[in-house]
Write an enzyme that holds these catalytic residues in place. Structure first.
Site, mmCIF file in Angstrom:
data_model
loop_
_atom_site.group_PDB
_atom_site.id
_atom_site.type_symbol
_atom_site.label_atom_id
_atom_site.label_comp_id
_atom_site.label_asym_id
_atom_site.label_seq_id
_atom_site.Cartn_x
_atom_site.Cartn_y
_atom_site.Cartn_z
ATOM 1 N N THR A 152 0.841 -1.200 0.000
ATOM 2 C CA THR A 152 0.000 0.000 0.000
ATOM 3 C C THR A 152 0.870 1.242 0.000
ATOM 4 O OG1 THR A 152 -1.801 -1.071 1.149
ATOM 5 C CG2 THR A 152 -1.627 1.318 1.438
ATOM 6 N N ARG A 180 -14.996 -5.768 1.972
ATOM 7 C CA ARG A 180 -14.091 -5.455 3.096
ATOM 8 C C ARG A 180 -13.299 -4.164 2.794
ATOM 9 N NH1 ARG A 180 -8.384 -4.467 3.671
ATOM 10 N NH2 ARG A 180 -7.813 -4.939 5.795
ATOM 11 N N GLY A 182 -10.247 -1.704 4.548
ATOM 12 C CA GLY A 182 -9.238 -1.627 5.607
ATOM 13 C C GLY A 182 -9.023 -0.201 6.073
ATOM 14 N N ASP A 183 -7.856 0.032 6.612
ATOM 15 C CA ASP A 183 -7.535 1.346 7.186
ATOM 16 C C ASP A 183 -7.249 2.423 6.144
ATOM 17 O OD1 ASP A 183 -5.187 -0.279 6.550
ATOM 18 O OD2 ASP A 183 -4.086 1.523 7.137
HETATM 19 C C1 SD4 Z 1 -5.426 -2.773 4.193
HETATM 20 N N1 SD4 Z 1 -3.545 -1.507 4.992
HETATM 21 O O1 SD4 Z 1 -6.304 -2.760 3.344
HETATM 22 C C2 SD4 Z 1 -4.070 -2.196 3.842
HETATM 23 C C3 SD4 Z 1 -3.211 -3.325 3.393
HETATM 24 C C4 SD4 Z 1 -1.836 -2.959 3.077
HETATM 25 O O2 SD4 Z 1 -0.208 -3.284 1.585
HETATM 26 O O3 SD4 Z 1 -1.197 -2.115 3.665
HETATM 27 N N2 SD4 Z 1 -1.342 -3.613 2.089
HETATM 28 O O4 SD4 Z 1 -5.571 -3.286 5.302
#
Ligand code: SD4
Length: 292
Positions: A152, A180, A182-183
């Site tokens: 990311t 889903r 994420g952060d």
């Molecule tokens: C997530 N933080 O969707 C992201 C995943 C991530 O490289 O950092 N992937 O949870």
């Protein structure tokens, strides 16, 4: 005018992305333009399986992207579950600038993208499709907690006017559940900036970052006097203290204050931050909580 020369930092070893942002800053572009241009490098990088086009699919075989941006005024924009354009940081900026809202999701975000003139794209590449078909043979129904497979992009830039902006862009966890999020697109978790303090961005296991509002936490710790480095360390340790399974996942943070001090810290070794200043684009090896 800023007392420090412009700086850009980003997660992982995204040399080209950070160079793109840093050079724009040196040419007088605003921080927000720089971070979006930098994020876009990875959104278009087909080899990056965690950002933009070429990202890994979810369990249904679709790529869905999340991103957010934030500027020095505290304005922000975010999009989640977008499957029709790879330019999700730019789209998040449009949400910030062209709507009264902060976040658009799914079909609404996709319709907004078309309205804003983004081209309808197919995001699943033949390589991602093949990887998905391979994964289907023995599907792992817990999130893949990828210690080495995080890509990311989170960027923070401080421009010539002393303004800071940030962007965070991802396709999320590989083979995640449909829907889903994420952060990364969550203001305060994947990214936060406060014009009185500085900014922070995150990568890694999104659920754990969200539970501690990681980027907001780092900015608040800096407000209370910690350096960017100390704040990143405390935010990682907060997660470690709360979850005894911390060995199973990676978390990494980057942070910068308005004096141009930067910091980075992670759970597992192997995370690097890029740092651009004075024409030098350097790889900074982050210290980690676990040593091997
Ligand atoms: C997530 N933080 O969707 C992201 C995943 C991530 O490289 O950092 N992937 O949870």
């Amino acid at each position: 005018m800023s007392v420090v020369p412009p700086i850009s930092i980003c997660t992982w070893q995204f040399e080209q992305a950070n160079l793109t942002a840093g050079r724009l800053l040196e040419n007088g572009y605003p921080a927000l333009d720089a971070v979006i241009a930098g994020a876009s490098v990875e959104e278009q990088n087909l080899k990056n399986t965690t950002v933009g086009k070429g990202g890994d699919t979810d369990r249904e075989g679709n790529v869905s992207l999340d991103a957010c941006v934030m500027n020095h005024d505290g304005d922000c924009g975010a999009v989640v579950c977008v499957s029709n354009t790879s330019h999700v940081s730019a789209l998040a900026r449009k949400v910030m600038e062209e709507t009264p809202h902060v976040m658009l999701a799914g079909a609404g975000a996709e319709e907004f993208a078309i309205k804003m003139g983004f081209t309808d794209e197919q995001l699943v590449t033949p390589i991602a499709k093949k990887a998905y078909q391979k994964w289907l043979k023995s599907p792992e129904y817990k999130p893949i907690i990828n210690i080495e497979n995080h890509d990311t992009i989170g960027l923070l830039a401080l421009d010539q006017n002393g303004h800071m902006a940030g962007a965070c862009s991802t396709s999320g966890l590989s083979y995640k559940m449909k829907g889903r999020v994420g952060d990364s697109p969550i203001i305060g978790s994947g990214l936060f900036i406060d014009s009185e303090v500085g900014g922070a961005a995150a990568t890694g296991m999104g659920e754990e970052i969200m539970k501690t509002t990681g980027s907001f936490l780092i900015v608040e710790l800096m407000r209370n006097g910690l350096s960017p480095q100390e704040a990143c360390e405390e935010a990682v340790k907060r997660i470690v203290r709360k979850n005894d399974k911390f060995r199973d996942f990676q978390i990494a943070y980057i942070a910068m204050d308005f004096k141009g001090n930067t910091g980075t810290y992670c759970i597992h070794p192997g995370f690097n931050m890029m740092h651009y200043q004075n024409t030098k684009n350097e790889i900074i090896k982050a210290n980690s909580f676990l040593k091997n």
